[in-house]
Design an enzyme around this catalytic site. Structure first.
Site, PDB file in Angstrom:
ATOM      1  N   ARG A  37      58.678  95.771  34.930  1.00  0.00           N
ATOM      2  CA  ARG A  37      57.574  95.487  34.028  1.00  0.00           C
ATOM      3  C   ARG A  37      58.063  94.830  32.746  1.00  0.00           C
ATOM      4  NH1 ARG A  37      52.966  99.651  31.584  1.00  0.00           N
ATOM      5  NH2 ARG A  37      52.092  98.154  30.102  1.00  0.00           N
TER       6      ARG A  37
ATOM      7  N   ASN B  76      48.114  97.801  40.266  1.00  0.00           N
ATOM      8  CA  ASN B  76      47.882  96.437  39.769  1.00  0.00           C
ATOM      9  C   ASN B  76      48.784  95.419  40.461  1.00  0.00           C
ATOM     10  OD1 ASN B  76      45.834  96.736  37.804  1.00  0.00           O
ATOM     11  ND2 ASN B  76      47.285  97.738  36.441  1.00  0.00           N
TER      12      ASN B  76
ATOM     13  N   CYS C 113      39.504 100.378  38.899  1.00  0.00           N
ATOM     14  CA  CYS C 113      40.080 100.110  37.578  1.00  0.00           C
ATOM     15  C   CYS C 113      39.346 100.993  36.569  1.00  0.00           C
ATOM     16  CB  CYS C 113      39.917  98.631  37.218  1.00  0.00           C
ATOM     17  SG  CYS C 113      40.631  98.168  35.620  1.00  0.00           S
TER      18      CYS C 113
ATOM     19  N   HIS D 187      40.362  92.805  35.614  1.00  0.00           N
ATOM     20  CA  HIS D 187      40.991  92.384  34.359  1.00  0.00           C
ATOM     21  C   HIS D 187      40.473  91.027  33.875  1.00  0.00           C
ATOM     22  CE1 HIS D 187      44.657  95.328  34.690  1.00  0.00           C
ATOM     23  NE2 HIS D 187      43.483  95.923  34.723  1.00  0.00           N
TER      24      HIS D 187
ATOM     25  N   TYR E 163      41.342  92.356  28.215  1.00  0.00           N
ATOM     26  CA  TYR E 163      42.257  91.394  28.842  1.00  0.00           C
ATOM     27  C   TYR E 163      41.849  89.954  28.557  1.00  0.00           C
ATOM     28  CZ  TYR E 163      44.510  95.157  31.400  1.00  0.00           C
ATOM     29  OH  TYR E 163      45.217  96.281  31.718  1.00  0.00           O
TER      30      TYR E 163
END
Length: 422
Positions: free
Chosen positions: A90, A144, A164, A194, A244
């Site tokens: 990440r 995700n 989500c 998102h 987002y």
């Protein structure tokens, strides 16, 4: 009822456990299996999970295992919350795109594509093993990028649905601002995972009065502050974008911010270290307050409601925001696109509710990102540098061939161990 959580050693899991314990009348879990390949984390999380159940007098049995096949055997539903490559991957997703002047984020842009490439093959392998163990089991994906992962699952014929926590977060916030219970708030929620907008806030259900204009008139500043967008932007839009959308509406500003502060991945990694220390305390028998800062707020409540509806229970109501096949809901998208909208959910799955005509201001971006997701899934399933390049070139946050070329090289270099074709 048996539920299995793949990625059960996640520091998220106590949030889920707390929901299972509090909402046991909605979802009467008799056996909960936490599956994870990291034995030390799994032991800590599993022990805390048992203490939470015991404190709240939940009679369910909690089992921990690193054996996926044993864990999913006879499960009625399997929740996926895994992170291939962990926080290390990440952090890379959040940093190397910045070298090209592009947003570095784990689900959006080049970093999001990297996560999809790592994740889709792993999830499809898990799903196939679930199908062999019990073809009637539902797969609930919280991993995700949810839209791309859910589309991969549905494309392969799995009984899957994506989840989500963005919508339930808005529902809870708007309920507080309006002084009503969350159950009274129905969102006109439209877009992709998102990449969504709240185009209406209705009291009492889909046919209720739309109070979004008055909500914005009285609370636009508060809402905009949470989104980290100027109040004037929210007022001019006349709708509430998900946070987002800041990566699109303020891209260059976000890039400069990300270049000058520690990555979110570094913050989360430090938080996880602290959480695991807390979980090791044998006196701890509830989720700690620090967990709220980890992300995933209200995930447990959304997951309980969704699992209950899919397995024939009442849940919180007939409608929930999920990721499911478009099937004509948004006429400007292919039927097999995965959209995030309100749907009627039951044992047969999700049936999206009709959506009013979508403003071109949102429809254009939704269509563009759907095209990117189609190319991203092709790259995840078939591999190859050229497919990665085309997906990056199609992404509206990238879109220039020089950037797409440079990002392709960086993506492959940082993810080679996770890409069978590289």
């Amino acid at each position: 009822m048996k539920l299995t959580v793949v990625g059960g050693g996640s520091t998220y899991t106590p949030e889920l456990i707390d929901g299972f314990a509090r909402l046991r009348d909605t979802l009467p879990v008799e056996e909960l299996v936490l599956v994870d390949p990291a034995p030390e984390r799994l032991e800590l999380v599993g022990a805390l999970a048992r203490r939470i159940f015991a404190k709240q007098d939940h009679a369910g049995r909690i089992v921990t295992t690193d054996d996926l096949d044993a864990g999913v055997a006879d499960a009625d539903a399997v929740l996926l919350q895994l992170r291939v490559g962990g926080q290390t991957a990440r952090e890379q997703d959040e940093t190397w795109p910045l070298e090209c002047g592009c947003v570095g984020q784990e689900t959006t842009g080049a970093g999001g594509l990297a996560k999809a490439l790592r994740t889709v093959p792993v999830v499809l392998d898990i799903a196939e093993r679930v199908r062999r163990a019990n073809p009637d089991a539902w797969i609930i994906d919280f991993t995700n990028p949810v839209g791309i992962v859910t589309r991969a699952l549905l494309q392969e014929g799995h009984k899957a649905i994506g989840l989500c926590n963005v919508a339930i977060g808005f529902q809870r916030k708007f309920a507080r601002l309006l002084g009503v219970s969350p159950a009274e708030v129905h969102l006109d929620h439209v877009g992709l995972n998102h990449l969504t907008w709240e185009t209406g806030v209705r009291l009492g259900g889909p046919g209720g009065a739309d109070v979004l204009p008055s909500l914005l008139a009285g609370h636009a500043g508060n809402i905009a502050a949470d989104l980290r967008l100027p109040r004037t932007v929210v007022e001019r839009l006349g709708v509430v974008p998900s946070y987002y959308l800041r990566y699109y509406y303020a891209h260059d500003e976000v890039v400069e911010e990300l270049r000058t502060k520690p990555s979110r991945a570094a913050e989360v990694a430090e938080m996880e270290r602290e959480l695991l220390k807390m979980y090791a305390d044998p006196e701890l028998d509830e989720k700690p307050e620090l967990l709220a800062k980890r992300g995933g707020a209200y995930y447990s409540e959304a997951a309980v409601d969704l699992a209950a509806a899919l397995l024939g229970g009442a849940g919180a109501g007939p409608y929930q925001v999920v990721n499911a096949h478009n099937n004509g809901t948004l006429p400007f998208l292919p039927d097999d696109a995965v959209i995030e909208v309100q749907a009627a959910v039951g044992p047969k799955g999700a049936a999206p509710l009709p959506v009013a005509a979508v403003d071109p201001l949102y429809a254009g971006l939704i269509a563009s990102v759907t095209a990117y997701e189609d190319l991203a899934l092709s790259a995840a399933l078939r591999g190859g540098r050229e497919r990665v390049f085309k997906a990056l070139l199609a992404h509206p946050l990238i879109g220039q061939h020089a950037y797409a070329d440079a990002l392709t090289d960086r993506l492959i270099a940082h993810n080679r161990e996770h890409l069978a074709w590289a």
